[in-house]
Scaffold this motif. Sequence first.
Motif, PDB file in Angstrom:
ATOM      1  N   TRP A  24      72.317  36.881  23.213  1.00 12.63           N
ATOM      2  CA  TRP A  24      72.020  36.487  21.939  1.00 12.63           C
ATOM      3  C   TRP A  24      71.273  34.969  21.547  1.00 12.63           C
ATOM      4  O   TRP A  24      70.520  34.891  20.702  1.00 12.63           O
ATOM      5  N   ALA A  25      71.532  34.204  22.607  1.00 13.77           N
ATOM      6  CA  ALA A  25      71.133  32.811  22.440  1.00 13.77           C
ATOM      7  C   ALA A  25      69.565  32.989  22.693  1.00 13.77           C
ATOM      8  O   ALA A  25      69.069  32.407  22.027  1.00 13.77           O
ATOM      9  N   LEU A  26      69.209  33.694  23.650  1.00 12.62           N
ATOM     10  CA  LEU A  26      67.770  33.978  24.110  1.00 12.62           C
ATOM     11  C   LEU A  26      66.915  34.624  22.737  1.00 12.62           C
ATOM     12  O   LEU A  26      65.752  34.393  22.307  1.00 12.62           O
ATOM     13  N   LEU A  27      67.481  35.620  22.158  1.00 13.94           N
ATOM     14  CA  LEU A  27      67.104  35.995  20.834  1.00 13.94           C
ATOM     15  C   LEU A  27      66.924  34.977  19.889  1.00 13.94           C
ATOM     16  O   LEU A  27      65.711  34.825  19.303  1.00 13.94           O
ATOM     17  N   CYS A  28      67.697  34.124  19.523  1.00 13.22           N
ATOM     18  CA  CYS A  28      67.522  33.298  18.606  1.00 13.22           C
ATOM     19  C   CYS A  28      66.614  32.078  18.958  1.00 13.22           C
ATOM     20  O   CYS A  28      65.801  31.623  18.170  1.00 13.22           O
ATOM     21  N   ALA A  29      66.361  31.969  20.392  1.00 17.25           N
ATOM     22  CA  ALA A  29      65.554  30.847  20.701  1.00 17.25           C
ATOM     23  C   ALA A  29      63.987  31.510  20.359  1.00 17.25           C
ATOM     24  O   ALA A  29      63.306  30.847  20.107  1.00 17.25           O
ATOM     25  N   GLY A  30      63.680  32.820  20.555  1.00 20.27           N
ATOM     26  CA  GLY A  30      62.380  33.254  20.248  1.00 20.27           C
ATOM     27  C   GLY A  30      62.287  33.362  18.707  1.00 20.27           C
ATOM     28  O   GLY A  30      61.036  32.625  18.329  1.00 20.27           O
ATOM     29  N   ILE A  31      63.138  33.582  18.041  1.00 19.09           N
ATOM     30  CA  ILE A  31      63.184  33.350  16.576  1.00 19.09           C
ATOM     31  C   ILE A  31      62.837  32.111  16.290  1.00 19.09           C
ATOM     32  O   ILE A  31      61.715  31.782  15.381  1.00 19.09           O
ATOM     33  N   ALA A  32      63.611  30.882  16.633  1.00 25.43           N
ATOM     34  CA  ALA A  32      63.458  29.781  16.094  1.00 25.43           C
ATOM     35  C   ALA A  32      62.018  29.124  16.650  1.00 25.43           C
ATOM     36  O   ALA A  32      61.447  28.365  15.931  1.00 25.43           O
ATOM     37  N   CYS A  33      61.575  29.500  17.808  1.00 23.56           N
ATOM     38  CA  CYS A  33      60.309  28.862  18.193  1.00 23.56           C
ATOM     39  C   CYS A  33      59.181  29.400  17.588  1.00 23.56           C
ATOM     40  O   CYS A  33      58.244  28.578  17.027  1.00 23.56           O
ATOM     41  N   PHE A  34      58.887  30.554  17.381  1.00 26.63           N
ATOM     42  CA  PHE A  34      57.721  31.428  16.519  1.00 26.63           C
ATOM     43  C   PHE A  34      58.077  31.278  14.975  1.00 26.63           C
ATOM     44  O   PHE A  34      56.924  31.355  14.470  1.00 26.63           O
ATOM     45  N   ALA A  35      58.954  31.310  14.415  1.00 27.85           N
ATOM     46  CA  ALA A  35      59.022  31.228  13.204  1.00 27.85           C
ATOM     47  C   ALA A  35      58.701  29.651  12.616  1.00 27.85           C
ATOM     48  O   ALA A  35      57.945  29.519  11.697  1.00 27.85           O
ATOM     49  N   ALA A  36      58.974  28.682  13.663  1.00 29.02           N
ATOM     50  CA  ALA A  36      58.455  27.197  13.352  1.00 29.02           C
ATOM     51  C   ALA A  36      57.109  27.225  13.598  1.00 29.02           C
ATOM     52  O   ALA A  36      56.412  26.748  12.576  1.00 29.02           O
ATOM     53  N   LEU A  37      56.595  27.680  14.463  1.00 27.44           N
ATOM     54  CA  LEU A  37      55.227  27.702  14.950  1.00 27.44           C
ATOM     55  C   LEU A  37      54.244  28.094  14.083  1.00 27.44           C
ATOM     56  O   LEU A  37      53.284  27.715  13.747  1.00 27.44           O
ATOM     57  N   TYR A  38      54.630  29.352  13.335  1.00 25.37           N
ATOM     58  CA  TYR A  38      53.717  30.068  12.501  1.00 25.37           C
ATOM     59  C   TYR A  38      54.019  30.241  11.207  1.00 25.37           C
ATOM     60  O   TYR A  38      53.287  31.007  10.496  1.00 25.37           O
ATOM     61  N   ALA A  39      54.917  29.565  10.764  1.00 28.13           N
ATOM     62  CA  ALA A  39      55.319  29.731   9.206  1.00 28.13           C
ATOM     63  C   ALA A  39      54.104  29.334   8.477  1.00 28.13           C
ATOM     64  O   ALA A  39      53.818  30.013   7.387  1.00 28.13           O
ATOM     65  N   PRO A  40      53.356  28.370   8.489  1.00 29.83           N
ATOM     66  CA  PRO A  40      52.108  28.105   7.505  1.00 29.83           C
ATOM     67  C   PRO A  40      51.171  29.211   7.557  1.00 29.83           C
ATOM     68  O   PRO A  40      50.295  29.205   6.674  1.00 29.83           O
TER      69      PRO A  40
END
Length: 418
Positions: A24-40
């Motif tokens: 579950w932690a790794l799932l959240c890590a993936g979400i956190a990284c790429f949501a932040a990276l590509y939001a704009p």
Amino acid sequence: MSVVARGTWAGHQPGSREYRRLVWALLCAGIACFAALYAPQGVLPLVARSMRVSEAQSALLVSAATMGLALGVLPWSWVADRIGRLTAMRIAMVASAVLGLAWTVCPGFEAMVVLRVLQGLALGGIPGLAVTYLHEEVSSSQAMVAAATYVSGTTLGGISGRMIAGPVAEVWGWRWGVAVAWLVAALGSVTFVVLAPPARGFVRDRGVRAGDVLRNVGVNLRDVGMLVLYAQAFLLMGGFVAVYNYLGFRLEAEPFGLSAAVTSLLFLAYLSGTLSSRQAGRLAGRLGRRAVLMLASGTMLAGIGLTLVDNLIAIAAGLLVVTGGFFGAHAIASGWVGARAEIGRAQAASLYTLFYYLGSSVLGWVGGVFFGGWQWPGVVALFAGLVLAASALVVIGARALRSDRADPAEGSEGFDPA
């Protein structure tokens, strides 16, 4: 429960509390990284109008972050050898969350670009270290399953960052749209920090000096076959990001006149990447990596041609085909790097990631120059030229690539979304 065999950590076993927390932690890590990276990326047209900048300039909010990530990959791998993968990832996530808050409220465009570079540098401590961390902490028989969970998180993060920002931006403005997407990323970061179990498989290596890392980098950069694969990452990723950066500008203009909320739905095409990356790995086991890589490139060319038609269904179908083809090619190329590397495997993989995000940064911005000069046909021409150049290099470098048979399961561990 977790077991230790012959004095060596054997990894968390399925069913244990620690294993579930890690997945579950790794799932959240993936979400956190790429949501932040590509939001704009989903609100670039709104940014261009609000900040009174060109299409290419607005895309710097994406390119600056991916450039920072590319530059941060190798230094983070060196730091992680000393302080541990988990500690390094936690520091990276906290830093990214703080910088994400700072740039969403920054009034000046130039300062926003600088903060995005810094946020990208922080995010560089996540993609490469996540897979290494899970290999150290779970049993070898479960590494592929755990990696697939991380991949799912990266896919969800890439989609959610873009799709959340668009609809919110239509109501409250692009800053609020990006801020809400950033909040999702921040929550993912906090959840990772809380859930990730203490590292037990990490062995601190203070003997690896910067000079050793540079020598391993040099070995891989002198390998012609590796250079061909790094070129795939640079050229294909660059063209792919250019398509997603500027398609929104086309669809919000006449004859379509779509809103940011509606155009953000196109990012659902990313889901095709999860399927195609796995299928590409299986096909490579039967047909060979080179054949599947060329097939994926041909698929991308067919898809980009469909986007020239002034019909939303044709454009959506073309984008789906382009996305599936790209992630199939990426799965093969990234897996091939790992299979070829004999010296400095960690540096070989980091170099692939570096070229991957350099392509995103440089060519993703160049696409704006083509769009400004020739509108959407210019972006299509750029994309087609990059795909053809990548394919030509595979043909020219066929002898250097040598054996191209793949494990049918290969491909999924190296996959992350653009």
